[in-house]
Every structure is written in structure tokens, then in C-alpha cells.
Design a protein around this motif. Structure first.
Motif, PDB file in Angstrom:
ATOM      1  N   ALA A 105       0.427  -0.985   0.235  1.00  0.00           N
ATOM      2  CA  ALA A 105      -0.144  -0.099  -0.425  1.00  0.00           C
ATOM      3  C   ALA A 105       1.080   0.928   0.237  1.00  0.00           C
ATOM      4  CB  ALA A 105      -0.752  -0.072   1.319  1.00  0.00           C
ATOM      5  N   ASN A 106       1.914   1.810   0.649  1.00  0.00           N
ATOM      6  CA  ASN A 106       2.781   2.422   0.914  1.00  0.00           C
ATOM      7  C   ASN A 106       3.745   1.948   1.683  1.00  0.00           C
ATOM      8  OD1 ASN A 106       3.462   5.209   0.176  1.00  0.00           O
ATOM      9  ND2 ASN A 106       2.895   5.815   2.643  1.00  0.00           N
ATOM     10  N   ALA A 107       5.102   2.730   1.358  1.00  0.00           N
ATOM     11  CA  ALA A 107       6.217   3.083   2.654  1.00  0.00           C
ATOM     12  C   ALA A 107       6.575   4.282   3.001  1.00  0.00           C
ATOM     13  CB  ALA A 107       7.341   2.362   1.547  1.00  0.00           C
ATOM     14  N   TRP A 108       7.436   4.500   3.816  1.00  0.00           N
ATOM     15  CA  TRP A 108       7.627   5.793   4.125  1.00  0.00           C
ATOM     16  C   TRP A 108       9.083   5.742   5.360  1.00  0.00           C
ATOM     17  CZ3 TRP A 108       3.614   3.716   6.403  1.00  0.00           C
ATOM     18  CH2 TRP A 108       3.261   3.352   7.872  1.00  0.00           C
ATOM     19  N   ASP A 109       9.823   6.394   4.814  1.00  0.00           N
ATOM     20  CA  ASP A 109      10.843   6.660   6.052  1.00  0.00           C
ATOM     21  C   ASP A 109      10.912   7.597   7.201  1.00  0.00           C
ATOM     22  OD1 ASP A 109      13.255   4.999   4.356  1.00  0.00           O
ATOM     23  OD2 ASP A 109      12.885   7.795   3.233  1.00  0.00           O
ATOM     24  N   SER A 110      11.259   6.675   8.462  1.00  0.00           N
ATOM     25  CA  SER A 110      11.340   8.142   9.663  1.00  0.00           C
ATOM     26  C   SER A 110      12.456   7.925  10.019  1.00  0.00           C
ATOM     27  CB  SER A 110      10.492   6.555  11.020  1.00  0.00           C
ATOM     28  OG  SER A 110       9.974   6.112  10.606  1.00  0.00           O
ATOM     29  N   GLU A 111      12.580   9.175   9.725  1.00  0.00           N
ATOM     30  CA  GLU A 111      13.981  10.283  10.006  1.00  0.00           C
ATOM     31  C   GLU A 111      13.833  10.950  11.418  1.00  0.00           C
ATOM     32  OE1 GLU A 111      13.923  12.941   7.244  1.00  0.00           O
ATOM     33  OE2 GLU A 111      13.900  11.387   5.189  1.00  0.00           O
ATOM     34  N   LYS A 134      16.180  14.573  13.690  1.00  0.00           N
ATOM     35  CA  LYS A 134      15.977  15.727  13.313  1.00  0.00           C
ATOM     36  C   LYS A 134      17.413  15.805  12.560  1.00  0.00           C
ATOM     37  CE  LYS A 134      13.609  17.483  17.949  1.00  0.00           C
ATOM     38  NZ  LYS A 134      14.178  17.886  18.684  1.00  0.00           N
ATOM     39  N   ASP A 135      18.149  14.654  12.066  1.00  0.00           N
ATOM     40  CA  ASP A 135      19.590  14.820  11.500  1.00  0.00           C
ATOM     41  C   ASP A 135      18.770  14.649  10.089  1.00  0.00           C
ATOM     42  OD1 ASP A 135      19.244  12.126  11.895  1.00  0.00           O
ATOM     43  OD2 ASP A 135      20.965  12.076  13.087  1.00  0.00           O
ATOM     44  N   GLU A 136      17.591  14.281   9.675  1.00  0.00           N
ATOM     45  CA  GLU A 136      17.413  13.784   8.506  1.00  0.00           C
ATOM     46  C   GLU A 136      18.463  12.410   8.460  1.00  0.00           C
ATOM     47  OE1 GLU A 136      17.907  16.070   5.501  1.00  0.00           O
ATOM     48  OE2 GLU A 136      16.174  18.040   6.448  1.00  0.00           O
ATOM     49  N   ASN A 137      18.835  11.385   9.185  1.00  0.00           N
ATOM     50  CA  ASN A 137      19.194  10.482   9.149  1.00  0.00           C
ATOM     51  C   ASN A 137      18.195   8.998   9.094  1.00  0.00           C
ATOM     52  OD1 ASN A 137      21.426  11.288   8.682  1.00  0.00           O
ATOM     53  ND2 ASN A 137      22.301  11.577  10.523  1.00  0.00           N
ATOM     54  N   VAL A 138      17.470   8.479   8.601  1.00  0.00           N
ATOM     55  CA  VAL A 138      16.422   7.708   8.454  1.00  0.00           C
ATOM     56  C   VAL A 138      16.847   6.655   9.431  1.00  0.00           C
ATOM     57  CG1 VAL A 138      15.204   6.060   6.848  1.00  0.00           C
ATOM     58  CG2 VAL A 138      16.390   7.825   6.233  1.00  0.00           C
ATOM     59  N   SER A 139      16.870   6.298  10.192  1.00  0.00           N
ATOM     60  CA  SER A 139      16.692   4.867  11.377  1.00  0.00           C
ATOM     61  C   SER A 139      15.660   4.254  10.706  1.00  0.00           C
ATOM     62  CB  SER A 139      16.264   5.482  12.224  1.00  0.00           C
ATOM     63  OG  SER A 139      15.066   6.121  12.940  1.00  0.00           O
ATOM     64  N   ALA A 140      14.468   3.903  10.642  1.00  0.00           N
ATOM     65  CA  ALA A 140      13.723   2.781   9.963  1.00  0.00           C
ATOM     66  C   ALA A 140      13.087   3.040   8.455  1.00  0.00           C
ATOM     67  CB  ALA A 140      13.121   2.428  11.275  1.00  0.00           C
ATOM     68  N   VAL A 141      12.447   2.124   8.122  1.00  0.00           N
ATOM     69  CA  VAL A 141      11.720   2.003   6.729  1.00  0.00           C
ATOM     70  C   VAL A 141      10.576   1.606   7.545  1.00  0.00           C
ATOM     71  CG1 VAL A 141      11.389   1.647   4.639  1.00  0.00           C
ATOM     72  CG2 VAL A 141      13.972   2.051   5.384  1.00  0.00           C
ATOM     73  N   ASN A 142       9.406   2.090   6.994  1.00  0.00           N
ATOM     74  CA  ASN A 142       7.699   1.092   7.400  1.00  0.00           C
ATOM     75  C   ASN A 142       7.022   1.145   6.294  1.00  0.00           C
ATOM     76  OD1 ASN A 142       7.869   2.489   9.961  1.00  0.00           O
ATOM     77  ND2 ASN A 142       8.846   4.780   8.315  1.00  0.00           N
ATOM     78  N   LEU A 143       6.670   0.352   6.008  1.00  0.00           N
ATOM     79  CA  LEU A 143       5.801  -0.619   5.244  1.00  0.00           C
ATOM     80  C   LEU A 143       4.308  -0.744   5.346  1.00  0.00           C
ATOM     81  CD1 LEU A 143       5.908  -1.731   2.078  1.00  0.00           C
ATOM     82  CD2 LEU A 143       6.667  -4.273   2.869  1.00  0.00           C
ATOM     83  N   LEU A 144       3.466  -0.496   4.200  1.00  0.00           N
ATOM     84  CA  LEU A 144       2.161  -1.218   4.338  1.00  0.00           C
ATOM     85  C   LEU A 144       2.182  -2.327   3.394  1.00  0.00           C
ATOM     86  CD1 LEU A 144       0.127   1.977   5.819  1.00  0.00           C
ATOM     87  CD2 LEU A 144       0.564   0.062   7.552  1.00  0.00           C
ATOM     88  N   ALA A 145       1.342  -3.774   3.871  1.00  0.00           N
ATOM     89  CA  ALA A 145       1.468  -4.291   2.634  1.00  0.00           C
ATOM     90  C   ALA A 145      -0.034  -5.303   3.011  1.00  0.00           C
ATOM     91  CB  ALA A 145       2.438  -4.931   2.706  1.00  0.00           C
ATOM     92  N   CYS A 146      -0.749  -5.953   1.753  1.00  0.00           N
ATOM     93  CA  CYS A 146      -1.628  -6.557   1.794  1.00  0.00           C
ATOM     94  C   CYS A 146      -0.814  -8.077   1.997  1.00  0.00           C
ATOM     95  CB  CYS A 146      -2.465  -6.205   1.259  1.00  0.00           C
ATOM     96  SG  CYS A 146      -3.242  -4.707   0.988  1.00  0.00           S
ATOM     97  N   ARG A 147      -1.508  -8.268   3.501  1.00  0.00           N
ATOM     98  CA  ARG A 147      -0.507  -9.534   3.697  1.00  0.00           C
ATOM     99  C   ARG A 147      -1.275 -10.842   3.770  1.00  0.00           C
ATOM    100  NH1 ARG A 147       0.187 -13.264   8.744  1.00  0.00           N
ATOM    101  NH2 ARG A 147       2.131 -13.804   9.012  1.00  0.00           N
ATOM    102  N   LEU A 148      -1.181 -12.009   3.111  1.00  0.00           N
ATOM    103  CA  LEU A 148      -1.764 -13.405   2.841  1.00  0.00           C
ATOM    104  C   LEU A 148      -0.720 -14.733   3.757  1.00  0.00           C
ATOM    105  CD1 LEU A 148      -1.934 -12.217   0.392  1.00  0.00           C
ATOM    106  CD2 LEU A 148      -4.382 -13.265  -0.195  1.00  0.00           C
ATOM    107  N   THR A 149      -2.051 -14.831   4.031  1.00  0.00           N
ATOM    108  CA  THR A 149      -1.343 -16.275   5.342  1.00  0.00           C
ATOM    109  C   THR A 149      -1.107 -17.275   4.569  1.00  0.00           C
ATOM    110  OG1 THR A 149      -3.289 -16.654   6.376  1.00  0.00           O
ATOM    111  CG2 THR A 149      -2.149 -15.630   7.604  1.00  0.00           C
ATOM    112  N   SER A 150      -1.624 -17.376   3.245  1.00  0.00           N
ATOM    113  CA  SER A 150      -1.404 -18.773   2.366  1.00  0.00           C
ATOM    114  C   SER A 150      -0.762 -17.683   0.484  1.00  0.00           C
ATOM    115  CB  SER A 150      -1.331 -19.760   2.601  1.00  0.00           C
ATOM    116  OG  SER A 150      -3.181 -19.887   2.127  1.00  0.00           O
TER     117      SER A 150
END
Length: 697
Positions: free
Chosen positions: A352-358, A360-376
């Protein structure tokens, strides 16, 4: 394993409004009711989907993802006096495979083998090899003297359509993108990362030195196989793609800048072609990926697509629920720095979407992802009218195996702006999680793997967080469902993609059964809107169980009942639009309102079909028609306009909205593809070719 039997043994994805339609149509005036928003005037909505042109034997192996690409579009034509005149157009995408089929009337079955043949565990090795060998022979025959159409690319371009740098591009995993002319939907030619066949070159041919997708080498043609879901950055306008192959390193990665679309004073970024992504575990069925402002996420899931599986007595495409799911995260322009994160098995067809967590120094500490997950991998099999073999090796199976969008009762025990609207600075939930990850949601150790037996069949919007602060031990810190409702075919306001979008829209269903009449065919009668920010803040306050946990555990029936009774809270993070009885929807695309005051200020466009038109046998008569609906996306309540089409649009795959400015800014075209003359089998050599085609029909 035998195919699942529907009513009268008909294939569910060849029946009703899933049945293919071969009727093409030039731009044709339509009637409408309601008020067409001014934001739509001059623009065009186009949806791609599979419509096999050679399908005489409906008892053959067939799959929802099979078939020749057909585009169905509605142009909101600007009238001479300012009024709106909607026009409908339907055109086949004239791929090499389509043209070779239409010029050879002796072929009764598609040139390419059905996905159902490749995934069916009951398909013998001899059967699969014979189908693949038939395709190879037909391709070879197409290059011999006397043939009208050579099959240089095997793609059917039937998955999606996008706009980039003055080109509308139809996509599919089995080849490069195909350029389409708007609004006529004529086929221009294959796009190789530099130019498209048929378009006016910007420089003399002898100056065209750059290699395109695939490059040189014996296996270069495989590196042309491009994801069906490239990403276009709403700010930089560059297009990001990956190319999946059967040979190491399995995935190559490309970035195509927008020389025409970029801002006049914007930076010129270099092109990146066919860069290897190291660490992919094998040939995979990769349908989508994630892209944030600064990072890319490759999905290495246990759904393999590899001809070498035949040597292991396994189907070409197979799912291994005992293998891990892996996510490769790397800086957008540096795939060599990939970090691999591992968790329990799942399938993801759409992000669905992805975004960075930045910081104050604008360095990215984590990447976030939203996805439609199926269990099979259920959808891969049910879309081919097959039983799901993925649980065959287990002595215990989930008590309620269900289909693609099936609902279930969740166990609660277990910096640019658009009209002043920020594209990510207001994501309170992400900033809160960033400030104290060790105190908020539980950290998932790499050894924490959930058995497939611990999860029932589901398809939900999932949140993943990939911290980049521990490169020596990449660990997914957060992974859980945002809601228990089934959700697929996600969409966001395109201006907010690759940033912290607050709202995700998607397709859902109000029932746990998709209709006995159509067997396992998924029916969409609900469009849902999820407030991601609110749900993540709730997750911080009450952390869900890793992997199997869920933030909002209400089943969709409870949400719909509250809305219909008028008791839903004004701040409910989930809003649903329930289709009228007998009506079913398709994937929706978001179109922002002019001078939008909020991220969700806009409309959802989607095709709708009234199944009361089906006859007593559940089939669509020739005079059946579909409609294009325009839904207010803010309140998810009001259909502001309905355009009645001159024919039906089968339930299909992915669409896109093209603005009037996009249509006007298309690159010049010198010629478009046309359907050629039928094969000529005169003479001795012609008779030999005719016999060969007849044997392979």
C-alpha cells in the motif's frame, strides 16, 4: 488434485462477469447521472485486465491472471461549450502474442501455457513440459519465413497501467512495459527504459547508444521481465522498477529519471539500469515492492517461480509455508547495501505504501511498510479453480480455509505540500514509535517464527517496521495487522505515496462466502478506508502480539452494522462503503479534489456491475453493461456520479487516473501497432507451416 467444481462444472473465473469479453470499442459517448466533479474534466480513467482472445474450449486449464491484456477507459471529454461528455473506449493491447494469435485463426488455445497448468500439483512433468514446448515451437515458427508476426516478447501486458515522463505504460511480469496512447488506448510499442517502439525519437537512431532493460548477454531477455507494479515518485517523478529472473542474482533493479516531467530547476538524476540485488534466495513470484523517499524494499517470499522446480518434482510455481519471508531494504540508489530482514512465511501481492522515519538530522532510522498480507498462497490456486496444496504436508489444517478477501472473526485473546497539506510531517504515530521503540511495541527477535498452523487464512493490511540502526543483526521491530477486516487492492492519495500517508483505501467483502454460484471467485462488495495514523497510535498504547496480533479486531460485519444504524463513532478509523445488493465493485483509484483541504479530500473511481443482469445460468448476456462510479472519498458514503457504459467490463486487475495535463504532455508518436493480415499458407512451405500450426493448435 482435481479442479474445484463449481455449478455445472463451470470455471468460476470464466463465468458471470469474470467471463472474458472480446468486444473492442473506439471512444463512444456515454450517459451519466449525478454531477461529474470538475477535477475529472479532460482526464481519463483506464483499467487493465486479462481477456483471452483464443478461448474456444472453456474446459481447458484457465486462471484469472491468464489472457491478453485489454484496456477499458472512460474519458471525461471537455465539450466545446464547457460541458462534460464521458466517452468509453475498450482496446486490446497489441502485444506480439496477441498479434500472432489474431493472425493465425487455426490456434484454438492461447500461445502461452495457463498459470493453472504451472501451479497445479496434479499436472504431470510431461504435461507441463509439453505445454512449455508448445509455446517454444510457436515462438520459433513465428520467426520463420512467411510468418506475419514474430513473437519477440512473450508478455501479454495484462496487469496494470502507469504514467511516467510523457508515456502511459501497460505492465506485466513477463516482459517490459508497453507504451499506450491516450485517450484512444492504441498500442505504440515496447518501452526499453530509453524509448518506446513507434514513438518519435528525440535524437537520430545512430546516436542511440544506451542499452535498455536486459542489456547484453545470453540471458539479457530475462532481465526485461519487469514488475507489474513500478513506482513513480510524486516529487522527483523518477520511476523505479525491478526485474525478476530464474538465474542468480535473480533480481535486477532500475531507476528511470523523468527528463520531461521534472521541474525546470530540479536536479537531473542519473539513470540506473539492471543493478543486481544480492541475497535473493531464488527465482520468486514477485508481484510488488515498496518504495519510500530514500529506500526500496524487495519482497523475497516463499512463493517460488522456477522451471528448475520440475527437476525437484514440484510445480513451476509453488509455495513453501515452512520457509521464511524475507524483506531486502536498501538505499534507493544503492542496492549493494541491502539488509535482509526475516520473519514467518506469508504472501504479499500488493503493497500500500512505504515511508522513512527520520530524526532531526534527517538520517533515516527505520523504513515502514504497509502491505496486504496473506497467510498462504490460496489466491494463486483458487484463481485457477484449484484446491490449495500448501497445507498438504500438515496433519492439522486451519478450521476454515477461505478465499482471497474472505472475512473471519478475529480472536481477541491470542516536505513538499499540496495546497498546504504536508506529505509526512504530521505522522504522529511514526514519530512516537521512533522516539522510544524499546518502550512501545514489542521487539520481535529473529528466532520468533510463527507456524502456518497458528494463523487462519486471512488477507489484511499489515504494518512492518525495519530499523536500520543494527545492520549486523537486521530485525523487524514491529509487524501486525492494522485491522481484522479483509483488504486487498490498496490505494492512497498519489501525492502522499512514499511518505507517511494517513489514509489507505482498499477492496473488501461483507460476507465469508463469495457466492456458491461462482465457487471461489472473490466478489468485492465493500470499499474500505483505514486511518493508519490513528491505528498506529492505538498500537503504541496497546501493543498487539507480534505477527498474529491486530490493532482493531472488529469483524467487518460489526463495522457495517454500526454505520447502517448510525451508531458509528465520528472518529472511527475504519469507514466502509457497502455496495447495493447485487452490485459488485473493482479496484478503486483516488483522485484529489482541486484545492483539497485534507489528504482524503477527493474521489474514488471504480467500475461497478449489477449481477441481476446475469441469466438463470449465471452468465452475462451480450447486452450486459457496467458503470463507472465516482465515490466521495472523504465520507465514504455518497456516489456523486454514475457513468453508464455501452458494454460490461469484466472483473479485472489494476487501473490508473490520467489527468488532462498528462494526456496533453504525451511524447510524440510516429506510428501505432495494428492488427495485420491473416497468415498466408499458400505454396509448399506454407502448407508445411499450416500443418505445424494445426498440430500445435
Amino acid at each position: 488434485m482435481r479442479p474445484l467444481k463449481g455449478r455445472d462444472d463451470r470455471h468460476p473465473y470464466l463465468s458471470g462477469n469474470y467471463a472474458p469479453i472480446i468486444q473492442t470499442r473506439p471512444l463512444t459517448p456515454c450517459t451519466y447521472t449525478g454531477t461529474i466533479p470538475r477535477e475529472l474534466v479532460g482526464g481519463q480513467y483506464v483499467r487493465n485486465g486479462a481477456n483471452p482472445v483464443s478461448n474456444e474450449d472453456l474446459g481447458r486449464d484457465a486462471h484469472w491472471f491468464d489472457g491478453d491484456g485489454m484496456l477499458s477507459g472512460v474519458l471525461f471529454k471537455r465539450g466545446s461549450t464547457g460541458e462534460v461528455e464521458p466517452e468509453f473506449v475498450a482496446q486490446y493491447i497489441l502485444t506480439d502474442v496477441f498479434l500472432a494469435t489474431t493472425t493465425n485463426p487455426s490456434l484454438r488455445h492461447p500461445i502461452l501455457p495457463s498459470i493453472a497448468t504451472l501451479v497445479n500439483p496434479a499436472s504431470s512433468l510431461i504435461r507441463i513440459i509439453s505445454r512449455i514446448t508448445r509455446t517454444i515451437f510457436l515462438v520459433v515458427l513465428s520467426f520463420l519465413p512467411g510468418s506475419r508476426q514474430a513473437i519477440k516478447k512473450i508478455s501479454v501486458a495484462n496487469t496494470a497501467i502507469y504514467y511516467h515522463d510523457g508515456r502511459a505504460l501497460a505492465t506485466c511480469e513477463s516482459g517490459p512495459p508497453m507504451r499506450i496512447a491516450l485517450p484512444s488506448l492504441d498500442t505504440v510499442g515496447w518501452f526499453d527504459g530509453n524509448e518506446a517502439d513507434g514513438e518519435a525519437l528525440e535524437k537520430p537512431e545512430d546516436e542511440k547508444k544506451e542499452a535498455g532493460f536486459g542489456g547484453d548477454g545470453l540471458l539479457g531477455f530475462m532481465k526485461e521481465w519487469t514488475t507489474g507494479h513500478p513506482k513513480v515518485d510524486p516529487v522527483t517523478k523518477e520511476m523505479l522498477l525491478y526485474h525478476c529472473t530464474f538465474a542468480p542474482p535473480y533480481v535486477h533493479y532500475s531507476i528511470i529519471p523523468a527528463n520531461q516531467d521534472r521541474q525546470p530547476k530540479g536536479p537531473t538524476v542519473p539513470k540506473l539500469l539492471n543493478q543486481p540485488v544480492r541475497g535473493v534466495s531464488g527465482g520468486k513470484m514477485m508481484h510488488d515492492f515498496g518504495v519510500s523517499k530514500k529506500h526500496t524494499v524487495i519482497l523475497d517470499l516463499p512463493l517460488t517461480l522456477d522451471p528448475l522446480n520440475l527437476l525437484k518434482n514440484r510445480p513451476t510455481l509453488s509455495y513453501d509455508p515452512s520457509a521464511p519471508s524475507r524483506f531486502g531494504v536498501f538505499p534507493r540508489r544503492n542496492p549493494s547495501q541491502v539488509q535482509w530482514f526475516e520473519t514467518s512465511a506469508c504472501c504479499i501481492f500488493h503493497t500500500a505504501n512505504a515511508w522513512d522515519s527520520e530524526g532531526k538530522d534527517e538520517n533515516v532510522s527505520a523504513v515502514n511498510l504497509l502491505a496486504c498480507r496473506l497467510t498462504s498462497a490460496t489466491v494463486v490456486y483458487t484463481a485457477g479453480n484449484l484446491g490449495n496444496p500448501s497445507l498438504a504436508d500438515y496433519s492439522i489444517v486451519p478450521k476454515k480455509p477461505i478465499s482471497f478477501f474472505d472475512s473471519y472473526e478475529f480472536d481477541q485473546t491470542d516536505k513538499p505540500t499540496l495546497n498546504g497539506i504536508s506529505r509526512g510531517s504530521a505522522f504522529d504515530a511514526a514519530s512516537d514509535l521512533e522516539s522510544k521503540p524499546e518502550d512501545s511495541l514489542p521487539l520481535i527477535e529473529s528466532a520468533y517464527i510463527v507456524s502456518p498452523l497458528d494463523e487462519e487464512e486471512q488477507c489484511q493490511l499489515y504494518y512492518y517496521r525495519f530499523p536500520l540502526t543494527t545492520p549486523d543483526k537486521p530485525t523487524i521491530s514491529h509487524q501486525f495487522a492494522l485491522s481484522a477486516i479483509p483488504l486487498e487492492f490498496p490505494a492512497v492519495n498519489p501525492f502522499f505515496s512514499m511518505a507517511a500517508a494517513r489514509y489507505v483505501y482498499g477492496c473488501s467483502t461483507s460476507t465469508s462466502s463469495f457466492g456458491a454460484a461462482l465457487g471461489k471467485a472473490a466478489k468485492i462488495d465493500v470499499l474500505a478506508k483505514l486511518d493508519v495514523h490513528t491505528l498506529l497510535r492505538r498500537a503504541e498504547a496497546n501493543p498487539p502480539t507480534p505477527i498474529t496480533g491486530c490493532v482493531d479486531t472488529r469483524p467487518i460485519g460489526s463495522i457495517l452494522a454500526a454505520q447502517e444504524a448510525g451508531t458509528a463513532k465520528s472518529d472511527d478509523p475504519i469507514r466502509c462503503f457497502h455496495m447495493p445488493v447485487g452490485w459488485f465493485a473493482q479496484e478503486a483509484r483516488f483522485v484529489p479534489r482541486a484545492e483539497a483541504k485534507s489528504e482524503d479530500d477527493g474521489y474514488l473511481l471504480f467500475y461497478a456491475f449489477d449481477e441481476s443482469q446475469l441469466d438463470a445460468d449465471g452468465e452475462a448476456p451480450p447486452n450486459a453493461v457496467s458503470e463507472l462510479w465516482v465515490l466521495d472519498a472523504t465520507h465514504m458514503r455518497d456516489v456523486v456520479a454514475r457513468v453508464r457504459l455501452p458494454q460490461r467490463v469484466p472483473y479485472g486487475l489494476h487501473g490508473e487516473w490520467f489527468t488532462e495535463d498528462m494526456i496533453r504532455a504525451q511524447r510524440a508518436v510516429e506510428q501505432v501497432r495494428t492488427i495485420g493480415e491473416k497468415e498466408d499458407f499458400e505454396g509448399g512451405w506454407g502448407r508445411v507451416r499450416k500443418l505445424a500450426y494445426k498440430a500445435l493448435a
